[in-house]
Design a protein around this motif. Structure first.
Motif, PDB file in Angstrom:
ATOM      1  N   GLY A 119       0.858  -1.187   0.000  1.00 27.40           N
ATOM      2  CA  GLY A 119       0.000   0.000   0.000  1.00 27.40           C
ATOM      3  C   GLY A 119       0.888   1.230   0.000  1.00 27.40           C
ATOM      4  N   GLY A 120       0.362   2.344  -0.451  1.00 28.61           N
ATOM      5  CA  GLY A 120       1.140   3.581  -0.448  1.00 28.61           C
ATOM      6  C   GLY A 120       1.412   4.039   0.977  1.00 28.61           C
ATOM      7  N   ILE A 121       2.348   4.959   1.112  1.00 24.56           N
ATOM      8  CA  ILE A 121       2.682   5.465   2.443  1.00 24.56           C
ATOM      9  C   ILE A 121       1.435   6.074   3.104  1.00 24.56           C
ATOM     10  CG2 ILE A 121       3.502   7.690   1.485  1.00 24.56           C
ATOM     11  CD1 ILE A 121       5.652   7.596   3.759  1.00 24.56           C
ATOM     12  N   ALA A 122       1.243   5.744   4.371  1.00 22.52           N
ATOM     13  CA  ALA A 122       0.116   6.224   5.190  1.00 22.52           C
ATOM     14  C   ALA A 122      -1.250   5.762   4.687  1.00 22.52           C
ATOM     15  CB  ALA A 122       0.143   7.751   5.341  1.00 22.52           C
ATOM     16  N   ALA A 123      -1.253   4.644   3.958  1.00 18.24           N
ATOM     17  CA  ALA A 123      -2.538   4.129   3.466  1.00 18.24           C
ATOM     18  C   ALA A 123      -3.273   3.366   4.569  1.00 18.24           C
ATOM     19  CB  ALA A 123      -2.313   3.210   2.273  1.00 18.24           C
ATOM     20  N   GLY A 124      -2.548   2.777   5.502  1.00 10.22           N
ATOM     21  CA  GLY A 124      -3.208   2.014   6.562  1.00 10.22           C
ATOM     22  C   GLY A 124      -2.678   0.601   6.712  1.00 10.22           C
ATOM     23  N   LYS A 125      -1.487   0.341   6.181  1.00  9.36           N
ATOM     24  CA  LYS A 125      -0.923  -1.024   6.258  1.00  9.36           C
ATOM     25  C   LYS A 125      -0.754  -1.491   7.700  1.00  9.36           C
ATOM     26  CE  LYS A 125       2.689   0.209   3.969  1.00  9.36           C
ATOM     27  NZ  LYS A 125       2.215   1.581   3.708  1.00  9.36           N
ATOM     28  N   SER A 126      -0.203  -0.623   8.552  1.00 10.04           N
ATOM     29  CA  SER A 126       0.051  -1.034   9.938  1.00 10.04           C
ATOM     30  C   SER A 126      -1.255  -1.311  10.667  1.00 10.04           C
ATOM     31  CB  SER A 126       0.818   0.047  10.697  1.00 10.04           C
ATOM     32  OG  SER A 126       1.951   0.414   9.969  1.00 10.04           O
ATOM     33  N   THR A 127      -2.282  -0.543  10.349  1.00  8.14           N
ATOM     34  CA  THR A 127      -3.595  -0.765  10.964  1.00  8.14           C
ATOM     35  C   THR A 127      -4.111  -2.153  10.576  1.00  8.14           C
ATOM     36  OG1 THR A 127      -3.971   1.604  10.662  1.00  8.14           O
ATOM     37  CG2 THR A 127      -5.892   0.265  11.228  1.00  8.14           C
ATOM     38  N   TYR A 162       8.599  -5.083   7.128  1.00  8.69           N
ATOM     39  CA  TYR A 162       9.817  -4.747   6.395  1.00  8.69           C
ATOM     40  C   TYR A 162      10.377  -3.378   6.773  1.00  8.69           C
ATOM     41  CZ  TYR A 162       9.838  -8.889   3.401  1.00  8.69           C
ATOM     42  OH  TYR A 162       9.926 -10.175   2.944  1.00  8.69           O
ATOM     43  N   ASP A 163       9.527  -2.451   7.215  1.00 12.76           N
ATOM     44  CA  ASP A 163      10.068  -1.172   7.700  1.00 12.76           C
ATOM     45  C   ASP A 163      10.905  -1.428   8.955  1.00 12.76           C
ATOM     46  OD1 ASP A 163       9.238   0.672   5.816  1.00 12.76           O
ATOM     47  OD2 ASP A 163       7.391   1.211   6.869  1.00 12.76           O
ATOM     48  N   ALA A 164      10.422  -2.335   9.816  1.00  7.02           N
ATOM     49  CA  ALA A 164      11.178  -2.657  11.038  1.00  7.02           C
ATOM     50  C   ALA A 164      12.490  -3.349  10.672  1.00  7.02           C
ATOM     51  CB  ALA A 164      10.335  -3.543  11.957  1.00  7.02           C
ATOM     52  N   ASN A 222      -0.698  15.590   9.406  1.00  2.00           N
ATOM     53  CA  ASN A 222      -1.344  15.750  10.712  1.00  2.00           C
ATOM     54  C   ASN A 222      -0.755  14.874  11.797  1.00  2.00           C
ATOM     55  OD1 ASN A 222      -3.087  17.624   9.676  1.00  2.00           O
ATOM     56  ND2 ASN A 222      -4.650  16.108   9.120  1.00  2.00           N
ATOM     57  N   THR A 223      -0.298  13.663  11.438  1.00  2.00           N
ATOM     58  CA  THR A 223       0.092  12.746  12.517  1.00  2.00           C
ATOM     59  C   THR A 223       1.576  12.412  12.513  1.00  2.00           C
ATOM     60  OG1 THR A 223      -0.367  10.757  11.235  1.00  2.00           O
ATOM     61  CG2 THR A 223      -2.205  11.643  12.494  1.00  2.00           C
ATOM     62  N   ARG A 224       2.337  12.849  11.515  1.00  6.10           N
ATOM     63  CA  ARG A 224       3.730  12.399  11.455  1.00  6.10           C
ATOM     64  C   ARG A 224       4.748  13.516  11.426  1.00  6.10           C
ATOM     65  NH1 ARG A 224       3.172   7.176   7.704  1.00  6.10           N
ATOM     66  NH2 ARG A 224       1.515   6.342   9.015  1.00  6.10           N
ATOM     67  N   ASP A 225       4.271  14.723  11.644  1.00  8.67           N
ATOM     68  CA  ASP A 225       5.254  15.784  11.697  1.00  8.67           C
ATOM     69  C   ASP A 225       5.988  15.933  10.354  1.00  8.67           C
ATOM     70  OD1 ASP A 225       6.206  17.747  13.257  1.00  8.67           O
ATOM     71  OD2 ASP A 225       7.975  16.645  13.946  1.00  8.67           O
ATOM     72  N   ALA A 230     -10.185   4.228   2.873  1.00  7.98           N
ATOM     73  CA  ALA A 230     -10.900   5.496   3.001  1.00  7.98           C
ATOM     74  C   ALA A 230     -12.273   5.247   3.618  1.00  7.98           C
ATOM     75  CB  ALA A 230     -11.042   6.158   1.636  1.00  7.98           C
ATOM     76  N   GLN A 231     -12.661   3.982   3.708  1.00  4.59           N
ATOM     77  CA  GLN A 231     -13.938   3.669   4.354  1.00  4.59           C
ATOM     78  C   GLN A 231     -13.754   3.764   5.880  1.00  4.59           C
ATOM     79  OE1 GLN A 231     -15.078  -0.544   4.043  1.00  4.59           O
ATOM     80  NE2 GLN A 231     -12.944  -1.072   3.606  1.00  4.59           N
ATOM     81  N   PRO A 232     -14.862   3.908   6.612  1.00  5.12           N
ATOM     82  CA  PRO A 232     -14.739   4.028   8.069  1.00  5.12           C
ATOM     83  C   PRO A 232     -13.950   2.856   8.655  1.00  5.12           C
ATOM     84  CG  PRO A 232     -16.989   4.459   7.371  1.00  5.12           C
ATOM     85  CD  PRO A 232     -16.241   4.009   6.155  1.00  5.12           C
ATOM     86  N   MET A 233     -13.177   3.140   9.682  1.00  9.17           N
ATOM     87  CA  MET A 233     -12.278   2.163  10.302  1.00  9.17           C
ATOM     88  C   MET A 233     -12.992   0.835  10.616  1.00  9.17           C
ATOM     89  SD  MET A 233      -9.178   1.884  11.376  1.00  9.17           S
ATOM     90  CE  MET A 233      -8.307   3.308  12.008  1.00  9.17           C
TER      91      MET A 233
HETATM   92  N1  LIG Z   1     -10.100   3.289   7.515  1.00  9.34           N
HETATM   93  C1  LIG Z   1      -9.477   4.302   8.141  1.00  9.34           C
HETATM   94  N2  LIG Z   1     -10.163   5.392   8.520  1.00  9.34           N
HETATM   95  C2  LIG Z   1      -9.545   6.449   9.128  1.00  9.34           C
HETATM   96  N3  LIG Z   1      -8.226   6.502   9.418  1.00  9.34           N
HETATM   97  C3  LIG Z   1      -7.490   5.438   9.070  1.00  9.34           C
HETATM   98  C4  LIG Z   1      -8.057   4.289   8.412  1.00  9.34           C
HETATM   99  N4  LIG Z   1      -7.056   3.387   8.185  1.00  9.34           N
HETATM  100  C5  LIG Z   1      -5.922   3.948   8.685  1.00  9.34           C
HETATM  101  N5  LIG Z   1      -6.181   5.164   9.215  1.00  9.34           N
HETATM  102  C6  LIG Z   1      -5.216   6.100   9.846  1.00  9.34           C
HETATM  103  O1  LIG Z   1      -4.257   6.492   8.867  1.00  9.34           O
HETATM  104  C7  LIG Z   1      -2.982   6.670   9.457  1.00  9.34           C
HETATM  105  C8  LIG Z   1      -1.965   5.826   8.688  1.00  9.34           C
HETATM  106  O2  LIG Z   1      -2.240   4.446   8.947  1.00  9.34           O
HETATM  107  P1  LIG Z   1      -1.063   3.378   9.125  1.00  9.34           P
HETATM  108  O3  LIG Z   1      -0.040   3.887  10.081  1.00  9.34           O
HETATM  109  O4  LIG Z   1      -1.721   2.077   9.393  1.00  9.34           O
HETATM  110  O5  LIG Z   1      -0.485   3.452   7.635  1.00  9.34           O
HETATM  111  P2  LIG Z   1       0.762   2.714   6.998  1.00  9.34           P
HETATM  112  O6  LIG Z   1       0.339   2.386   5.606  1.00  9.34           O
HETATM  113  O7  LIG Z   1       1.215   1.614   7.862  1.00  9.34           O
HETATM  114  O8  LIG Z   1       1.829   3.862   6.987  1.00  9.34           O
HETATM  115  P3  LIG Z   1       3.391   3.780   6.537  1.00  9.34           P
HETATM  116  O9  LIG Z   1       3.353   3.660   5.069  1.00  9.34           O
HETATM  117  O10 LIG Z   1       3.990   5.057   6.962  1.00  9.34           O
HETATM  118  O11 LIG Z   1       3.962   2.603   7.240  1.00  9.34           O
HETATM  119  C9  LIG Z   1      -3.114   6.263  10.915  1.00  9.34           C
HETATM  120  O12 LIG Z   1      -3.260   7.442  11.690  1.00  9.34           O
HETATM  121  C10 LIG Z   1      -4.397   5.433  10.940  1.00  9.34           C
HETATM  122  O13 LIG Z   1      -5.051   5.470  12.179  1.00  9.34           O
END
Ligand SMILES: Nc1ncnc2c1ncn2[C@@H]1O[C@H](COP(=O)(O)OP(=O)(O)OP(=O)(O)O)[C@@H](O)[C@H]1O
Ligand SMILES: CC(C)(COP(=O)(O)OP(=O)(O)OC[C@H]1O[C@@H](n2cnc3c(N)ncnc32)[C@H](O)[C@@H]1O)[C@@H](O)C(=O)NCCC(=O)NCCS
Length: 201
Positions: A10-18, A33-35, A150-153, A183-186
């Motif tokens: 997934g792209g950066i900050a897409a939500g992979k870690s979530t 892999y980032d770790a 907003n969340t990563r400075d 982009a859908q609700p968490m």
């Molecule tokens: N469905 C969602 N709705 C709202 N916010 C979300 C959703 N999924 C993820 N987020 C938020 O988006 C931010 C980025 O998510 P996350 O850290 O999981 O991304 P990542 O792809 O792992 O980032 P990176 O590429 O930097 O490792 C977090 O603040 C997370 O809470």
């Protein structure tokens, strides 16, 4: 390995870690892999001397740790030399794959092993693993930029620079058989993850 191997990207900050946190809670063994990239550049890590040889002593902080901000600017920034990112990748990637293989071998009991690889689309032809499924987590670029700012400075420019050095959503989708819309609700997204895990087991 006996279980199923999943590639997650997934792209950066897409939500992979979530997504991977949820998969780990459900019982998957996750290789981040980032770790691993941080492990190989830690003091004593094999990549550090090669990075200094390639980029010079400015790549280190006074305490001998990697100066991540300096290096990020030199591989992703506007003034980065052409090919700098590729030179860094060539140092780190083989070491990361070796470490991933070691972790996998150390967990033979795992039925679902998830490789969380931000750059999977970039490295699909070189990575020494075959995946049973590839999942990409996607959200619109504007939303990912907002999250980074907003969340990563990170500044807007730094967020854009990082995205510019990555594959596009279309390229990630071309290697994936499953797309998770972040982009859908968490709550909905997590439900999608739960259903996927059920399908795999
Ligand atoms: N469905 C969602 N709705 C709202 N916010 C979300 C959703 N999924 C993820 N987020 C938020 O988006 C931010 C980025 O998510 P996350 O850290 O999981 O991304 P990542 O792809 O792992 O980032 P990176 O590429 O930097 O490792 C977090 O603040 C997370 O809470
Ligand atoms: C350049 C470094 C030191 C910058 O560190 P920084 O703390 O700013 O970023 P961090 O490591 O947390 O990475 C955050 C995100 O940036 C993106 N990213 C990292 N490296 C790269 C790269 N070589 N190309 C494109 N995007 C990248 C990924 O989306 C990653 O999830 C670091 O990213 C690094 O060592 N990169 C090379 C190793 C690599 O390929 N990492 C990704 C694992 S597949």
């Amino acid at each position: 390995m006996a279980g199923m191997r999943i590639g997650l990207t997934g792209g950066i900050a897409a939500g992979k870690s979530t997504v991977t946190a949820r998969l780990a809670r459900l019982g998957a063994y996750v290789i981040d892999y980032d770790a691993l990239a941080r492990t190989v550049v830690a003091p004593g890590g094999e990549a550090l001397p090669s990075i200094v040889a390639e980029f010079g002593p400015d790549a280190l902080n006074p305490d001998g740790t990697l100066n991540r901000a300096w290096l990020a600017e030199h591989v992703f920034g506007r003034q980065a030399e052409p090919g700098a990112r590729e030179r860094l990748d060539a140092i780190e990637h083989p070491l990361i794959y070796r470490e991933a293989a070691r972790l996998e071998n150390a967990h033979p009991e795992a039925r679902i092993v998830v490789h969380d690889i931000p750059l999977l689309a970039e490295v699909i032809d070189e990575i020494p693993f075959a995946f049973d499924h590839i999942v990409t987590v996607e959200a619109p670029e504007a939303e990912r930029i907002e999250r980074m700012v907003n969340t990563r400075d990170m500044s807007r420019q730094q967020a854009l620079d990082r995205i510019r050095h990555q594959s596009t959503q279309a390229q990630r989708q071309a290697i994936a058989d499953t797309i998770i819309d972040s982009a859908q609700p968490m709550a909905n997204m997590l439900q999608t993850v739960d259903r996927l895990y059920e399908q795999w087991t």
